[in-house]
Enzyme design. Structure first.
Site, PDB file in Angstrom:
ATOM      1  N   ASP A  99       6.394 -27.246  17.947  1.00  0.00           N
ATOM      2  CA  ASP A  99       6.426 -26.467  16.767  1.00  0.00           C
ATOM      3  C   ASP A  99       6.856 -27.642  15.787  1.00  0.00           C
ATOM      4  OD1 ASP A  99       7.234 -23.077  16.370  1.00  0.00           O
ATOM      5  OD2 ASP A  99       6.698 -24.574  14.902  1.00  0.00           O
ATOM      6  N   ASP A 206       4.529 -25.313  11.163  1.00  0.00           N
ATOM      7  CA  ASP A 206       5.262 -24.139  10.596  1.00  0.00           C
ATOM      8  C   ASP A 206       4.979 -23.907   8.953  1.00  0.00           C
ATOM      9  OD1 ASP A 206       7.495 -21.955  11.176  1.00  0.00           O
ATOM     10  OD2 ASP A 206       8.567 -23.257   9.601  1.00  0.00           O
ATOM     11  N   GLU A 262       0.312 -22.669  10.664  1.00  0.00           N
ATOM     12  CA  GLU A 262       0.888 -21.237  10.035  1.00  0.00           C
ATOM     13  C   GLU A 262       0.742 -21.020   8.549  1.00  0.00           C
ATOM     14  OE1 GLU A 262       4.764 -20.383   9.785  1.00  0.00           O
ATOM     15  OE2 GLU A 262       4.772 -18.390  10.723  1.00  0.00           O
ATOM     16  N   HIS A 336       7.204 -14.442  17.385  1.00  0.00           N
ATOM     17  CA  HIS A 336       8.500 -14.386  17.386  1.00  0.00           C
ATOM     18  C   HIS A 336       8.764 -13.781  15.962  1.00  0.00           C
ATOM     19  CE1 HIS A 336       7.530 -18.174  15.258  1.00  0.00           C
ATOM     20  NE2 HIS A 336       8.823 -18.047  14.908  1.00  0.00           N
ATOM     21  N   ASP A 337       8.019 -13.734  15.172  1.00  0.00           N
ATOM     22  CA  ASP A 337       8.409 -13.088  13.793  1.00  0.00           C
ATOM     23  C   ASP A 337       7.739 -11.642  13.764  1.00  0.00           C
ATOM     24  OD1 ASP A 337       7.316 -16.291  12.314  1.00  0.00           O
ATOM     25  OD2 ASP A 337       9.275 -15.508  13.002  1.00  0.00           O
TER      26      ASP A 337
HETATM   27  O1  TEU Z   1       7.414 -18.270   9.548  1.00  0.00           O
HETATM   28  C1  TEU Z   1       7.050 -18.327   8.274  1.00  0.00           C
HETATM   29  C2  TEU Z   1       7.193 -16.790   7.567  1.00  0.00           C
HETATM   30  O2  TEU Z   1       6.756 -16.748   6.600  1.00  0.00           O
HETATM   31  C3  TEU Z   1       7.668 -15.795   8.381  1.00  0.00           C
HETATM   32  O3  TEU Z   1       9.205 -16.074   8.205  1.00  0.00           O
HETATM   33  C4  TEU Z   1       7.508 -14.459   8.171  1.00  0.00           C
HETATM   34  O4  TEU Z   1       7.400 -14.408   6.480  1.00  0.00           O
HETATM   35  C5  TEU Z   1       8.474 -13.463   8.323  1.00  0.00           C
HETATM   36  O5  TEU Z   1       9.006 -14.049   9.504  1.00  0.00           O
HETATM   37  C6  TEU Z   1       8.057 -12.191   8.457  1.00  0.00           C
HETATM   38  O6  TEU Z   1       8.922 -11.354   8.739  1.00  0.00           O
HETATM   39  C7  TEU Z   1       7.954 -19.565  10.136  1.00  0.00           C
HETATM   40  C8  TEU Z   1       8.584 -19.428  11.456  1.00  0.00           C
HETATM   41  O7  TEU Z   1       7.617 -18.586  12.253  1.00  0.00           O
HETATM   42  C9  TEU Z   1       9.807 -18.395  11.298  1.00  0.00           C
HETATM   43  O8  TEU Z   1      10.337 -17.899  12.462  1.00  0.00           O
HETATM   44  C10 TEU Z   1      10.771 -18.944  10.324  1.00  0.00           C
HETATM   45  O9  TEU Z   1      11.676 -18.219  10.171  1.00  0.00           O
HETATM   46  C11 TEU Z   1      10.228 -19.530   9.129  1.00  0.00           C
HETATM   47  O10 TEU Z   1       8.658 -20.021   9.199  1.00  0.00           O
HETATM   48  C12 TEU Z   1      11.102 -20.641   8.432  1.00  0.00           C
HETATM   49  O11 TEU Z   1      10.818 -21.788   9.123  1.00  0.00           O
END
Ligand code: TEU
Length: 572
Positions: A99, A206, A262, A336-337
């Site tokens: 990542d 990311d 992403e 994971h989000d």
């Molecule tokens: O996520 C990008 C992001 O936009 C997410 O935070 C999303 O908007 C949110 O989680 C929706 O609920 C990436 C990673 O996947 C995330 O885990 C990180 O928190 C974020 O970037 C910051 O690095």
């Protein structure tokens, strides 16, 4: 070895290390724990493992706040542990993707610590700005701040030592790197080359469409008010230039690495541009459009709204059509989000959980693009019983609770949103078996194991030929074996039907040298918890068709589909 375009037939499995498998009893998953589970992953049949960050980090955002890109956080192990995992994966024909979190670092990263000194040559490695008329840089005269961060009230944090603010789009612990500064870019590329040298096979990048920000953030002047909002700050003018430069400088294409960007807020047009092979940028991107449909128009993820099936299937179809001629899709419902797909888009009741998990997977994996399986999705893990604020740990969820209750939203309403959409649902430990703590740890798990592990775990699923796990194995095998799954043209059928998700995949001709391969497939899925009847028209003729994969024993032409029944049918 990585032959050209190998990633077009790959299935990627995402591991969130802290919740995957603990090996040293500290209650947190770690790298040796992943190595222990490589045979399980090889048995599932996936091709690539994507690790969420394991670098040194203060863990404010569970590792997405990195303080050393070239060392492993002791929580997860050592560089030697990672070398062993990479070797173990490669021995089994599995690839390993890291990542890459380079839109921002941790505020504990040496670069940022140095940058705090206005006289430091690293001052312009981050976005430092003076106040505007006594207010934060992004908010001329507006009070309170209208430059929200994702996990904090404001994207601007005042630094008393230097009298200026710095930008952190996610949290004050995650200051944004200034990619306009050439040394930032060259340092990132040097770090990436170092990882390629250690044998990694690609990168998941990311929030990579945030690295180029609108003009208001590149001059020494104040931020343009229009760019203050969180997502208006993405897809800046130099995005393609930076990605092409990264590709060249790191040898992403030259080494046939798999790359997925992403891109929150990206449209099909941005994706078509960034994944167009002729532009030598990225292989594919993660879109957020389909996972932001179940919210109120113009609201946040917490402003809940139901999601009629036509909207969901219509959005995936838009991305299929948009990238049909050039570019490539990634396919996911879970990560994971996001909350667990079977709870969010399926029906996780005991009666329908297995069928709906299989049918959601069938629909997703039969679209064109690279599918992503999130740890536990392969045996139907569900959301957890998180019902009071003390159950939540995620910085995003806790920040929402703080801001929303302060703004007068009732605790009951806030908890209803958290219970439906918190990222914590994806972070409960993987349920390996029915032993204590589901076999995740013999210590105290950092986050509670979902109590339903006794009946929902990988060990039971592996042994059961009718399990969700077995169905994922078959879907992955179909992608490996059938050209029509990899390259067939997609066409959505019955677009307005609110129970049936139906589409075809068609090859113009059978693959050379393999004439008996199917040239056309029809996927029929009842994405509802009640029976659904096939319409008299609107579907191709099914007489004599062959059922390639089904969740039920029905014949292809059987007019009624049981709740959450799906069929993959060979048409020709
Ligand atoms: O996520 C990008 C992001 O936009 C997410 O935070 C999303 O908007 C949110 O989680 C929706 O609920 C990436 C990673 O996947 C995330 O885990 C990180 O928190 C974020 O970037 C910051 O690095």
């Amino acid at each position: 070895e990585r032959p050209d375009g190998w990633w077009r037939s790959a299935v990627v499995y995402q591991i969130y290390p802290r919740s995957f498998q603990d090996s040293d009893g500290d209650g947190v998953g770690d790298i040796p724990g992943i190595t222990r589970r490589l045979d399980y992953l090889a048995e599932l049949g996936v091709d690539v493992l994507w690790l969420s960050p394991v670098y040194r980090s203060p863990q404010v955002d569970n590792g997405y706040d990195i303080s050393d890109y070239q060392d492993i956080d002791p929580l997860f192990g050592t560089l030697e542990d990672l070398d062993e995992l990479i070797a173990g994966a490669h021995e089994r024909g599995l690839k390993l993707v890291m990542d890459l979190v380079v839109n921002h670092t941790s505020d504990q990263h040496a670069w940022f610590v140095e940058s705090r000194d206005p006289a430091s040559p690293k001052r312009d490695w981050y976005y430092w700005r003076s106040a505007r008329a006594g207010h934060e840089p992004g908010t001329p005269g507006a009070e309170p701040d209208d430059s929200p961060a994702a996990f904090a009230p404001s994207a601007w944090t005042f630094d008393p030592a230097s009298g200026q603010y710095y930008l952190g789009m996610f949290s004050p612990a995650q200051p944004d790197l200034n990619w306009e500064t050439p040394e930032v870019r060259s340092s990132v590329y040097e770090m990436m080359r170092w990882w390629v040298g250690r044998g990694v096979d690609g990168f998941r990048m990311d929030v990579i469409n945030l690295i180029s920000k609108p003009a208001g953030l590149t001059s020494s002047g104040p931020v343009d008010p229009g760019s203050a909002g969180f997502m208006q700050i993405a897809n800046g003018a130099r995005l393609d230039e930076f990605l092409a430069e990264m590709n060249r400088e790191v040898g992403l294409e030259k080494n046939n690495l798999i790359t997925v960007g992403e891109m929150p807020g990206a449209t099909v047009d941005v994706a078509r541009r960034v994944t167009d092979p002729a532009r030598h940028e990225l292989n594919m991107v993660f879109t957020f459009e389909h996972v932001e449909l179940d919210k109120q128009e113009g609201g946040s993820k917490w402003d809940l709204a139901d999601l009629p099936l036509p909207r969901l299937k219509g959005n995936l179809a838009e991305w299929q059509y948009g990238l049909a001629e050039a570019g490539w899709n990634s396919l996911y419902f879970d990560n994971h989000d996001q909350p667990r797909a079977v709870s969010r888009f399926g029906d996780d009741s005991p009666e329908h959980r297995v069928h709906s998990a299989k049918t959601l997977a069938t629909v997703l994996h039969l679209h064109k693009g690279t599918p992503y399986v999130y740890q536990g999705e392969e045996f139907g893990m569900t959301n957890a019983p998180l019902t009071e604020i003390g159950h939540f740990q995620d910085v995003e969820s806790l920040n929402y609770h703080t801001l929303a209750t302060a703004a007068g939203v009732t605790e009951v309403e806030v908890l209803r949103s958290l219970t439906r959409k918190s990222r914590d649902h994806a972070r409960t430990p993987v349920q390996w078996d029915d032993s204590a703590n589901a076999g995740f740890t013999d210590g105290t798990p950092w986050f509670g194991v979902n109590p339903n592990y006794v009946g929902i775990n990988a060990e039971d699923a592996r042994r059961d030929p009718a399990s969700v796990f077995a169905h994922f194995q078959k879907l992955i095998r179909l992608r490996h074996e059938l050209e029509v799954v990899r390259e067939g043209r997609f066409e959505l059928l019955l677009p307005d039907h609110d129970q049936l998700w139906a589409f075809t995949r068609t090859l113009e001709a059978a693959p050379a040298g393999d004439e008996d391969q199917p040239r056309a497939l029809l996927v029929l899925a009842n994405c509802s918890s009640t029976p659904a009847d096939l319409p008299a028209d609107g579907l191709p003729g099914l007489a004599g068709a062959v059922l390639v994969l089904g969740t039920h024993a029905s014949a292809p032409e059987e007019p009624r589909l049981a709740p959450w029944e799906s069929r993959v049918i060979q048409l020709g």
